[in-house]
Design an enzyme around this catalytic site. Structure first.
Site, PDB file in Angstrom:
ATOM      1  N   TYR A 155      -8.111   8.186  -4.345  1.00 45.58           N
ATOM      2  CA  TYR A 155      -7.845   6.516  -4.495  1.00 45.58           C
ATOM      3  C   TYR A 155      -9.320   5.602  -3.382  1.00 45.58           C
ATOM      4  O   TYR A 155      -9.392   4.966  -3.933  1.00 45.58           O
ATOM      5  CB  TYR A 155      -6.438   6.280  -3.008  1.00 45.58           C
ATOM      6  N   LYS A 159     -11.356   3.029  -5.518  1.00 43.10           N
ATOM      7  CA  LYS A 159     -11.340   1.206  -4.747  1.00 43.10           C
ATOM      8  C   LYS A 159     -12.651   1.164  -4.771  1.00 43.10           C
ATOM      9  O   LYS A 159     -13.678  -0.286  -5.210  1.00 43.10           O
ATOM     10  CB  LYS A 159     -11.173   1.466  -3.435  1.00 43.10           C
TER      11      LYS A 159
HETATM   12  P1  NDP Z   1       1.207  -2.119  -3.545  1.00 40.56           P
HETATM   13  O1  NDP Z   1       1.435  -1.385  -4.287  1.00 40.56           O
HETATM   14  O2  NDP Z   1       2.719  -3.241  -3.492  1.00 40.56           O
HETATM   15  O3  NDP Z   1       1.253  -3.101  -5.051  1.00 40.56           O
HETATM   16  C1  NDP Z   1       0.017  -2.413  -6.137  1.00 40.56           C
HETATM   17  C2  NDP Z   1       0.340  -4.221  -7.415  1.00 40.56           C
HETATM   18  O4  NDP Z   1      -0.570  -3.378  -8.013  1.00 40.56           O
HETATM   19  C3  NDP Z   1       1.064  -4.059  -7.630  1.00 40.56           C
HETATM   20  O5  NDP Z   1       2.350  -4.859  -7.932  1.00 40.56           O
HETATM   21  C4  NDP Z   1       1.839  -2.643  -8.720  1.00 40.56           C
HETATM   22  O6  NDP Z   1       2.350  -3.489 -10.159  1.00 40.56           O
HETATM   23  C5  NDP Z   1       0.230  -3.461  -8.915  1.00 40.56           C
HETATM   24  N1  NDP Z   1       0.155  -2.473 -10.525  1.00 40.56           N
HETATM   25  C6  NDP Z   1       0.027  -0.712 -10.282  1.00 40.56           C
HETATM   26  N2  NDP Z   1      -0.376  -0.467 -11.663  1.00 40.56           N
HETATM   27  C7  NDP Z   1      -1.186  -1.796 -12.598  1.00 40.56           C
HETATM   28  C8  NDP Z   1      -0.783  -1.455 -13.567  1.00 40.56           C
HETATM   29  N3  NDP Z   1      -1.277  -0.425 -14.461  1.00 40.56           N
HETATM   30  N4  NDP Z   1      -1.495  -2.654 -14.578  1.00 40.56           N
HETATM   31  C9  NDP Z   1      -0.238  -3.611 -14.210  1.00 40.56           C
HETATM   32  N5  NDP Z   1      -0.265  -4.166 -12.360  1.00 40.56           N
HETATM   33  C10 NDP Z   1      -0.646  -2.469 -12.562  1.00 40.56           C
HETATM   34  O7  NDP Z   1      -0.256  -2.366  -2.761  1.00 40.56           O
HETATM   35  P2  NDP Z   1      -0.641  -3.308  -1.686  1.00 40.56           P
HETATM   36  O8  NDP Z   1      -0.221  -4.654  -2.000  1.00 40.56           O
HETATM   37  O9  NDP Z   1      -0.723  -2.314  -0.652  1.00 40.56           O
HETATM   38  O10 NDP Z   1      -2.288  -3.133  -2.257  1.00 40.56           O
HETATM   39  C11 NDP Z   1      -2.573  -4.140  -3.449  1.00 40.56           C
HETATM   40  C12 NDP Z   1      -4.497  -4.157  -2.735  1.00 40.56           C
HETATM   41  O11 NDP Z   1      -4.851  -4.559  -1.927  1.00 40.56           O
HETATM   42  C13 NDP Z   1      -4.960  -2.912  -3.960  1.00 40.56           C
HETATM   43  O12 NDP Z   1      -5.701  -3.263  -4.800  1.00 40.56           O
HETATM   44  C14 NDP Z   1      -4.874  -2.395  -3.219  1.00 40.56           C
HETATM   45  O13 NDP Z   1      -5.548  -0.935  -3.121  1.00 40.56           O
HETATM   46  C15 NDP Z   1      -5.536  -3.186  -1.645  1.00 40.56           C
HETATM   47  N6  NDP Z   1      -5.611  -2.699  -0.577  1.00 40.56           N
HETATM   48  C16 NDP Z   1      -4.331  -2.186   0.251  1.00 40.56           C
HETATM   49  C17 NDP Z   1      -4.688  -2.229   1.552  1.00 40.56           C
HETATM   50  C18 NDP Z   1      -3.088  -1.767   2.110  1.00 40.56           C
HETATM   51  O14 NDP Z   1      -3.392  -1.660   3.533  1.00 40.56           O
HETATM   52  N7  NDP Z   1      -2.146  -1.984   1.620  1.00 40.56           N
HETATM   53  C19 NDP Z   1      -5.673  -1.591   1.929  1.00 40.56           C
HETATM   54  C20 NDP Z   1      -6.893  -1.844   1.511  1.00 40.56           C
HETATM   55  C21 NDP Z   1      -6.832  -2.470   0.332  1.00 40.56           C
HETATM   56  P3  NDP Z   1       4.122  -3.116  -9.552  1.00 40.56           P
HETATM   57  O15 NDP Z   1       4.447  -3.633  -8.938  1.00 40.56           O
HETATM   58  O16 NDP Z   1       4.584  -3.277 -11.472  1.00 40.56           O
HETATM   59  O17 NDP Z   1       4.003  -1.196  -9.500  1.00 40.56           O
END
Ligand code: NDP
Length: 347
Positions: A155, A159
């Site tokens: 993961y 990123k």
């Molecule tokens: P979530 O899993 O809640 O959100 C991920 C989002 O990405 C969802 O809307 C999901 O859609 C979408 N997604 C995944 N795969 C695809 C795809 N193939 N096509 C279109 N959309 C896709 O995670 P977070 O909100 O926690 O994370 C959001 C971002 O923040 C990510 O980039 C993550 O790496 C980054 N991040 C998160 C941290 C954390 O602690 N939570 C820390 C640092 C960075 P669907 O709902 O349909 O699955």
């Protein structure tokens, strides 16, 4: 108001993105969120204050070329948050790296085609800064994760290569827009939607007995509302540039467990055995080989080390102040109980 055109938020259904949508609507912006299913599947977004008048949901997928053309059309600002955040995957290349990297490039290509985009704000991660706390070092935006691979913390690798691909795109294509990157640590807090995201799940795991004991590990935490605010401030602040490490203070697992106990959650299966000494760390590293490959690797690269970082740049340049982690943690637990992710505790 920075723009009267819609602000595009990719992955609007996600934990962080839903709060970005809420924050933008609260500030009076029009929002165009991208989702993977039809709009009616997201009542928690459609019922946000201001959504009926100013939120539009369009379908897009990170793995489909040209998928974001319609989403970014006519926008001045794009927040690209969509990316898979999962610890358990079958194939790290196709399940994590491809959507992260190809998706980022696809979104940036759509932004070029639009001819209107002025700035893209990318949600990267502390994972692109390091996957290995170093007790002798304080991490800043200048640091890059050079250790991860498909085998080691995939993961984190996804990123890192996605953020590198974004900066490379800007350097080579020289588009009319600039790129600002937010690098959050472990994001916690209340969820607007019913799904349990991976970082809140980690807090739940501590409460339901997944950890054999209190181990020598610390994490940086940041409230999801602060992360959403950071994205919007990165859009509204003309002088914003480069990367922003986005995290409140770090907390050791020992403190976290003590806090949850003192907040009245002692009825949950919180870890009791103290494994924070050297022997505990050796034991945990041995046990890590019984875990799925990527979880085992995460344990071996983080346990027994102290993570320290500097969040001065985001506080100084975006003027953000962080909610205390203790408050966010308690809210996270109450929110997981509310959504049914945690059973009510035994009295
Ligand atoms: P979530 O899993 O809640 O959100 C991920 C989002 O990405 C969802 O809307 C999901 O859609 C979408 N997604 C995944 N795969 C695809 C795809 N193939 N096509 C279109 N959309 C896709 O995670 P977070 O909100 O926690 O994370 C959001 C971002 O923040 C990510 O980039 C993550 O790496 C980054 N991040 C998160 C941290 C954390 O602690 N939570 C820390 C640092 C960075 P669907 O709902 O349909 O699955």
């Amino acid at each position: 108001m920075k723009t009267n055109k819609p602000v595009c938020v990719t992955g609007a259904s996600g934990f962080i993105a839903a709060h970005i949508v809420r924050e933008l609507l609260e500030r009076g912006y029009r929002v165009r969120g991208t989702v993977r299913k039809k709009a009616e599947n997201y009542p928690f977004l459609l019922s946000l204050p201001g959504a009926a008048e100013r939120l539009e949901l369009v379908q897009a997928d990170l793995l489909a070329a040209g998928s974001y053309d319609r989403a970014v059309e006519g926008c001045d600002y794009v927040m690209h948050t969509a990316s898979p955040y999962k610890n358990k995957v079958k194939n790290p290349q196709t399940d994590l790296v491809d959507p992260a990297v190809n998706g980022t490039e696809t979104v940036l290509e759509s932004c070029i085609k639009s001819g209107t985009v002025k700035r893209v704000i990318l949600t990267s991660s502390i994972a692109a800064i390091t996957d290995e706390p170093d007790s002798t070092k304080v991490f800043t935006e200048k640091d890059w994760n050079t250790m991860s691979s498909l085998d080691r913390n995939p993961y984190h690798f996804s990123k890192t290569v996605a953020e590198l691909a974004a900066w490379d795109f800007i350097m080579k294509q020289r588009p009319a827009f600039d790129l600002v990157v937010i690098n959050p640590f472990m994001v916690i807090g209340s969820s607007l939607g019913p799904s349990l995201n991976t970082s809140n799940e980690m807090v739940r795991d501590i409460m339901i007995g997944v950890y054999p004991g209190i181990v020598d590990i610390n994490w940086g935490f940041v409230d999801v509302r602060d992360v959403a605010k950071a994205h919007v401030l990165a859009m509204e602040t003309d002088t914003a540039s480069g990367r922003y490490l986005c995290s409140a203070e770090a907390m050791h697992m020992r403190e976290l467990v003590a806090l949850l106990k003192s907040a009245g959650f002692e009825g949950y299966a919180l870890p009791k055995i103290n494994l924070t000494g050297k022997a505990g760390t050796v034991l945990m590293k041995a046990l890590s080989f019984t875990q799925p490959k990527n979880i085992g690797m995460y344990i071996r690269t983080t346990i027994g080390r102290t993570m320290r970082y500097d969040n001065a740049k985001i506080r100084r340049e975006l003027g953000i102040s962080f909610k205390p982690v203790k408050e966010s943690l308690i809210e996270t637990v109450n929110d997981m109980i509310k959504w049914g992710h945690l059973p009510p505790q035994k009295k």
